[in-house]
Scaffold this motif. Structure first.
Motif, PDB file in Angstrom:
ATOM      1  N   PRO A 131      -0.401   0.745  -3.257  1.00 22.91           N
ATOM      2  CA  PRO A 131       0.618   1.295  -2.355  1.00 22.91           C
ATOM      3  C   PRO A 131       1.708   0.296  -2.013  1.00 22.91           C
ATOM      4  O   PRO A 131       2.878   0.672  -1.919  1.00 22.91           O
ATOM      5  CB  PRO A 131      -0.183   1.706  -1.117  1.00 22.91           C
ATOM      6  CG  PRO A 131      -1.487   1.011  -1.226  1.00 22.91           C
ATOM      7  CD  PRO A 131      -1.762   0.830  -2.672  1.00 22.91           C
ATOM      8  N   TRP A 132       1.363  -0.968  -1.836  1.00 14.86           N
ATOM      9  CA  TRP A 132       2.389  -1.952  -1.471  1.00 14.86           C
ATOM     10  C   TRP A 132       3.359  -2.230  -2.615  1.00 14.86           C
ATOM     11  O   TRP A 132       4.502  -2.572  -2.376  1.00 14.86           O
ATOM     12  CB  TRP A 132       1.743  -3.243  -0.971  1.00 14.86           C
ATOM     13  CG  TRP A 132       0.581  -3.718  -1.773  1.00 14.86           C
ATOM     14  CD1 TRP A 132       0.611  -4.517  -2.877  1.00 14.86           C
ATOM     15  CD2 TRP A 132      -0.791  -3.409  -1.542  1.00 14.86           C
ATOM     16  NE1 TRP A 132      -0.666  -4.719  -3.362  1.00 14.86           N
ATOM     17  CE2 TRP A 132      -1.549  -4.061  -2.552  1.00 14.86           C
ATOM     18  CE3 TRP A 132      -1.463  -2.646  -0.578  1.00 14.86           C
ATOM     19  CZ2 TRP A 132      -2.938  -3.978  -2.631  1.00 14.86           C
ATOM     20  CZ3 TRP A 132      -2.847  -2.557  -0.668  1.00 14.86           C
ATOM     21  CH2 TRP A 132      -3.567  -3.215  -1.671  1.00 14.86           C
ATOM     22  N   ASP A 133       2.925  -2.028  -3.857  1.00 19.63           N
ATOM     23  CA  ASP A 133       3.827  -2.252  -4.985  1.00 19.63           C
ATOM     24  C   ASP A 133       4.852  -1.137  -5.153  1.00 19.63           C
ATOM     25  O   ASP A 133       5.834  -1.303  -5.890  1.00 19.63           O
ATOM     26  CB  ASP A 133       3.038  -2.421  -6.280  1.00 19.63           C
ATOM     27  CG  ASP A 133       2.441  -3.816  -6.423  1.00 19.63           C
ATOM     28  OD1 ASP A 133       2.979  -4.746  -5.775  1.00 19.63           O
ATOM     29  OD2 ASP A 133       1.464  -3.983  -7.169  1.00 19.63           O
ATOM     30  N   MET A 134       4.656  -0.009  -4.475  1.00 19.71           N
ATOM     31  CA  MET A 134       5.650   1.062  -4.550  1.00 19.71           C
ATOM     32  C   MET A 134       6.938   0.687  -3.817  1.00 19.71           C
ATOM     33  O   MET A 134       7.964   1.339  -3.977  1.00 19.71           O
ATOM     34  CB  MET A 134       5.072   2.358  -3.981  1.00 19.71           C
ATOM     35  CG  MET A 134       4.036   3.004  -4.892  1.00 19.71           C
ATOM     36  SD  MET A 134       4.635   3.347  -6.570  1.00 19.71           S
ATOM     37  CE  MET A 134       5.883   4.583  -6.236  1.00 19.71           C
ATOM     38  N   ARG A 135       6.898  -0.378  -3.043  1.00 22.85           N
ATOM     39  CA  ARG A 135       8.119  -0.886  -2.411  1.00 22.85           C
ATOM     40  C   ARG A 135       9.196  -1.184  -3.468  1.00 22.85           C
ATOM     41  O   ARG A 135      10.383  -0.958  -3.240  1.00 22.85           O
ATOM     42  CB  ARG A 135       7.812  -2.160  -1.628  1.00 22.85           C
ATOM     43  CG  ARG A 135       9.037  -2.791  -0.978  1.00 22.85           C
ATOM     44  CD  ARG A 135       8.702  -4.159  -0.410  1.00 22.85           C
ATOM     45  NE  ARG A 135       7.704  -4.062   0.636  1.00 22.85           N
ATOM     46  CZ  ARG A 135       8.005  -3.874   1.923  1.00 22.85           C
ATOM     47  NH1 ARG A 135       9.263  -3.741   2.306  1.00 22.85           N
ATOM     48  NH2 ARG A 135       7.036  -3.808   2.821  1.00 22.85           N
ATOM     49  N   HIS A 136       8.761  -1.672  -4.614  1.00 24.29           N
ATOM     50  CA  HIS A 136       9.719  -2.047  -5.647  1.00 24.29           C
ATOM     51  C   HIS A 136      10.434  -0.824  -6.224  1.00 24.29           C
ATOM     52  O   HIS A 136      11.625  -0.886  -6.546  1.00 24.29           O
ATOM     53  CB  HIS A 136       9.017  -2.831  -6.760  1.00 24.29           C
ATOM     54  CG  HIS A 136       8.264  -4.026  -6.256  1.00 24.29           C
ATOM     55  ND1 HIS A 136       8.884  -5.050  -5.569  1.00 24.29           N
ATOM     56  CD2 HIS A 136       6.950  -4.353  -6.326  1.00 24.29           C
ATOM     57  CE1 HIS A 136       7.978  -5.961  -5.242  1.00 24.29           C
ATOM     58  NE2 HIS A 136       6.805  -5.560  -5.689  1.00 24.29           N
ATOM     59  N   ALA A 137       9.715   0.282  -6.366  1.00 27.78           N
ATOM     60  CA  ALA A 137      10.345   1.517  -6.851  1.00 27.78           C
ATOM     61  C   ALA A 137      11.376   2.013  -5.850  1.00 27.78           C
ATOM     62  O   ALA A 137      12.469   2.469  -6.226  1.00 27.78           O
ATOM     63  CB  ALA A 137       9.284   2.580  -7.107  1.00 27.78           C
ATOM     64  N   VAL A 138      11.032   1.927  -4.565  1.00 28.02           N
ATOM     65  CA  VAL A 138      11.975   2.324  -3.508  1.00 28.02           C
ATOM     66  C   VAL A 138      13.218   1.440  -3.550  1.00 28.02           C
ATOM     67  O   VAL A 138      14.354   1.922  -3.448  1.00 28.02           O
ATOM     68  CB  VAL A 138      11.296   2.237  -2.130  1.00 28.02           C
ATOM     69  CG1 VAL A 138      12.309   2.448  -1.009  1.00 28.02           C
ATOM     70  CG2 VAL A 138      10.178   3.273  -2.027  1.00 28.02           C
ATOM     71  N   MET A 188       2.699   2.724   2.840  1.00 22.08           N
ATOM     72  CA  MET A 188       3.958   3.096   2.193  1.00 22.08           C
ATOM     73  C   MET A 188       4.991   3.583   3.206  1.00 22.08           C
ATOM     74  O   MET A 188       6.200   3.467   2.958  1.00 22.08           O
ATOM     75  CB  MET A 188       3.707   4.147   1.110  1.00 22.08           C
ATOM     76  CG  MET A 188       2.900   3.610  -0.068  1.00 22.08           C
ATOM     77  SD  MET A 188       2.888   4.683  -1.529  1.00 22.08           S
ATOM     78  CE  MET A 188       2.043   6.122  -0.908  1.00 22.08           C
ATOM     79  N   GLN A 189       4.544   4.116   4.337  1.00 21.89           N
ATOM     80  CA  GLN A 189       5.491   4.555   5.364  1.00 21.89           C
ATOM     81  C   GLN A 189       6.264   3.395   5.987  1.00 21.89           C
ATOM     82  O   GLN A 189       7.255   3.627   6.673  1.00 21.89           O
ATOM     83  CB  GLN A 189       4.771   5.340   6.457  1.00 21.89           C
ATOM     84  CG  GLN A 189       4.543   6.801   6.103  1.00 21.89           C
ATOM     85  CD  GLN A 189       3.915   7.574   7.243  1.00 21.89           C
ATOM     86  OE1 GLN A 189       2.935   7.136   7.839  1.00 21.89           O
ATOM     87  NE2 GLN A 189       4.478   8.732   7.550  1.00 21.89           N
ATOM     88  N   LYS A 190       5.833   2.183   5.736  1.00 22.10           N
ATOM     89  CA  LYS A 190       6.577   1.040   6.244  1.00 22.10           C
ATOM     90  C   LYS A 190       7.916   0.888   5.540  1.00 22.10           C
ATOM     91  O   LYS A 190       8.831   0.256   6.065  1.00 22.10           O
ATOM     92  CB  LYS A 190       5.761  -0.244   6.076  1.00 22.10           C
ATOM     93  CG  LYS A 190       4.517  -0.301   6.956  1.00 22.10           C
ATOM     94  CD  LYS A 190       3.733  -1.576   6.704  1.00 22.10           C
ATOM     95  CE  LYS A 190       2.478  -1.634   7.559  1.00 22.10           C
ATOM     96  NZ  LYS A 190       1.680  -2.862   7.276  1.00 22.10           N
TER      97      LYS A 190
END
Length: 281
Positions: free
Chosen positions: A143-150, A185-187
């Protein structure tokens, strides 16, 4: 705090629960319109904000013999007709950079499939279209790696991005949902929980006649959806079908449309209880 944005009458990231729902794939024009009408009728009666979803092409089917849909030209015509006639926002997934412009002209939200969530060119092209982008979290991504997609979307100049959790690979032919992923991910973006793909058993319903068919455990859809709403998730994603046993894609993990109203009533009750607990001293 993550900024919210509006798609039609649906506010994403505002704290109000919304629904993304529809059949996995467009099986026919008549069926897609009927499903949109059924879901709209249920959600309108409950005051539940609704975005219609269906795919014009399931490019990531396990087998080359599996049904994929009507294709981009016919599929987008049908989706645009649903958008215009029913007055609901429409979401569909896009697999190729070359399709982005046409898809963006027809629908309201572009979805990046889970298996393609790390495809930079596709994510950036979707962002550059100016349409909101829903990126499904890959089954193989933390989940924390989805920051990069955002960040790929935002650095392309499009802040209208949200994420969808759909379970994580757990050994072979199984998925597990880690509810911690939702607040993580809501962060950095609004988050939707996909309660139907999360109960999928990929390629597990196989036999000699259908060696690549996925199975599912739809009996767990309500429990997982309620749990996700209790975490404070922004939206819920449901693949809904009026005859799951005959569905041409993902029928084994789809929610029967006759069960939609009761489930949405439960989700609203959970959200109301959560909101009350938050404001009660």
């Amino acid at each position: 705090m993550i900024a919210s944005f509006k798609v039609g009458d649906v506010q994403i990231g505002s704290g109000n629960l919304f629904l993304i729902a529809g059949p996995c794939v467009i099986e026919s024009e008549e069926h897609a319109i009927r499903m949109a009408e059924i879901i709209k009728g249920v959600t309108k009666a409950l005051g539940f904000p609704f975005i219609f979803k269906a795919s014009y092409d399931k490019a990531n089917r396990t087998s080359i013999r599996s049904f994929r849909g009507p294709g981009v030209k016919e599929g987008l015509r049908i989706l645009k007709k649903i958008k215009d006639q029913l007055g609901v926002p429409v979401l569909t997934d896009v697999h190729e950079v070359s399709d982005v412009a046409n898809v963006a002209d027809a629908v309201d939200i572009l979805q990046i499939p889970a298996f393609l969530c790390r495809q930079t060119d596709l994510v950036v092209a979707a962002a550059l279209s100016g349409r909101p982008v829903n990126i499904k979290k890959g089954q193989f991504v933390s989940p924390w790696d989805m920051r990069h997609a955002v960040e790929k979307c935002r650095e392309a100049g499009n802040p209208k991005v949200f994420l969808t959790e759909r379970g994580t690979s757990f050994g072979y032919n199984n998925l597990v949902v880690d509810m911690r992923s939702l607040p993580i991910m809501q962060k950095f973006a609004p988050v939707v929980f996909d309660a139907t793909h999360s109960v999928q058993l990929p390629s597990a319903q196989a036999d000699d006649k259908s060696p690549t068919v996925s199975g599912g455990q739809p009996e767990f859809i309500p429990a997982l959806a309620r749990a996700a709403v209790a975490t404070g998730v922004d939206g819920v994603f449901l693949e809904v079908h009026d005859n799951p046993k005959e569905a041409k894609s993902d029928g084994a993990n789809a929610l029967d449309s006759t069960k939609l109203r009761e489930l949405l009533k439960e989700l609203l009750a959970v959200r109301q209880a959560l909101d009350l607990a938050r404001v009660t001293p």
